[in-house]
Design a protein around this motif. Sequence first.
Motif, short mmCIF file in Angstrom:
data_model
loop_
_atom_site.label_atom_id
_atom_site.label_comp_id
_atom_site.label_asym_id
_atom_site.label_seq_id
_atom_site.Cartn_x
_atom_site.Cartn_y
_atom_site.Cartn_z
N ASP A 1 -3.85 -34.25 -18.22
CA ASP A 1 -3.72 -35.25 -19.29
C ASP A 1 -3.22 -36.37 -18.69
O ASP A 1 -2.52 -36.52 -17.52
CB ASP A 1 -2.88 -34.58 -20.32
CG ASP A 1 -2.94 -35.52 -21.64
OD1 ASP A 1 -3.86 -36.21 -21.95
OD2 ASP A 1 -1.86 -35.58 -22.45
N HIS B 1 -1.41 -40.51 -20.22
CA HIS B 1 -0.98 -41.39 -21.10
C HIS B 1 -0.54 -42.74 -20.63
O HIS B 1 0.09 -42.78 -19.50
CB HIS B 1 0.02 -40.50 -21.98
CG HIS B 1 -0.43 -39.69 -22.88
ND1 HIS B 1 -0.85 -40.12 -24.17
CD2 HIS B 1 -0.41 -38.40 -22.91
CE1 HIS B 1 -1.42 -39.08 -25.02
NE2 HIS B 1 -1.14 -38.05 -24.00
N HIS C 1 0.55 -31.04 -22.92
CA HIS C 1 -0.85 -31.45 -23.30
C HIS C 1 -1.82 -30.72 -21.97
O HIS C 1 -2.97 -29.87 -22.53
CB HIS C 1 -1.47 -32.68 -23.55
CG HIS C 1 -0.54 -33.25 -24.73
ND1 HIS C 1 -0.81 -34.54 -25.13
CD2 HIS C 1 0.22 -32.67 -25.76
CE1 HIS C 1 0.09 -34.75 -26.14
NE2 HIS C 1 0.70 -33.60 -26.42
MG MG Z 1 -2.23 -35.98 -24.35
#
Ligand code: MG
Length: 153
Positions: free
Chosen positions: A8, A10, A42
Amino acid sequence: MRIGQGFDLHRMKEGRPLMLGGIEIESDKGEDAHSDGDVLIHALIDALLGSKALGDIGTYFPPSDMKYKNMDSKLLLKETLKLSKFEIINIDCNIILQRPKLGPHILKIRESLASLLNIDVSNISVKAKTAEHILGELGSGDAIAAEVTLLIN
Ligand code: MG
């Protein structure tokens, strides 16, 4: 035995909490996301789902669903654990971020994950790496990434 891997990424934004593995780390920037943005949880959810070929996090928790706005990712993990029987043998995680330094927080992150997953902390490895000030937004501290590999029985 089956293996799972998750990834993941971000953007980081000033004024947002930096959530990693279910705990908040002191930082001037945190993940900019629809949920609380916990990249580590995540990636862990995707690794769990991947280990059973059950799709990915978006299959169950679509970002378009307002229900998940600012959602505590620990709750998403708890929901994921209900989808199948995950008998976790071990987990190995990498967090890629420029700052803050995670060294002093690693044990707390491992303990948080151990408690959420109900497994021993010795079966959870968490490593942090910088992006060496290269790699675009990861290198400038404007993004954070996590990858998780795990083995289940
Ligand atoms: Mg995420």
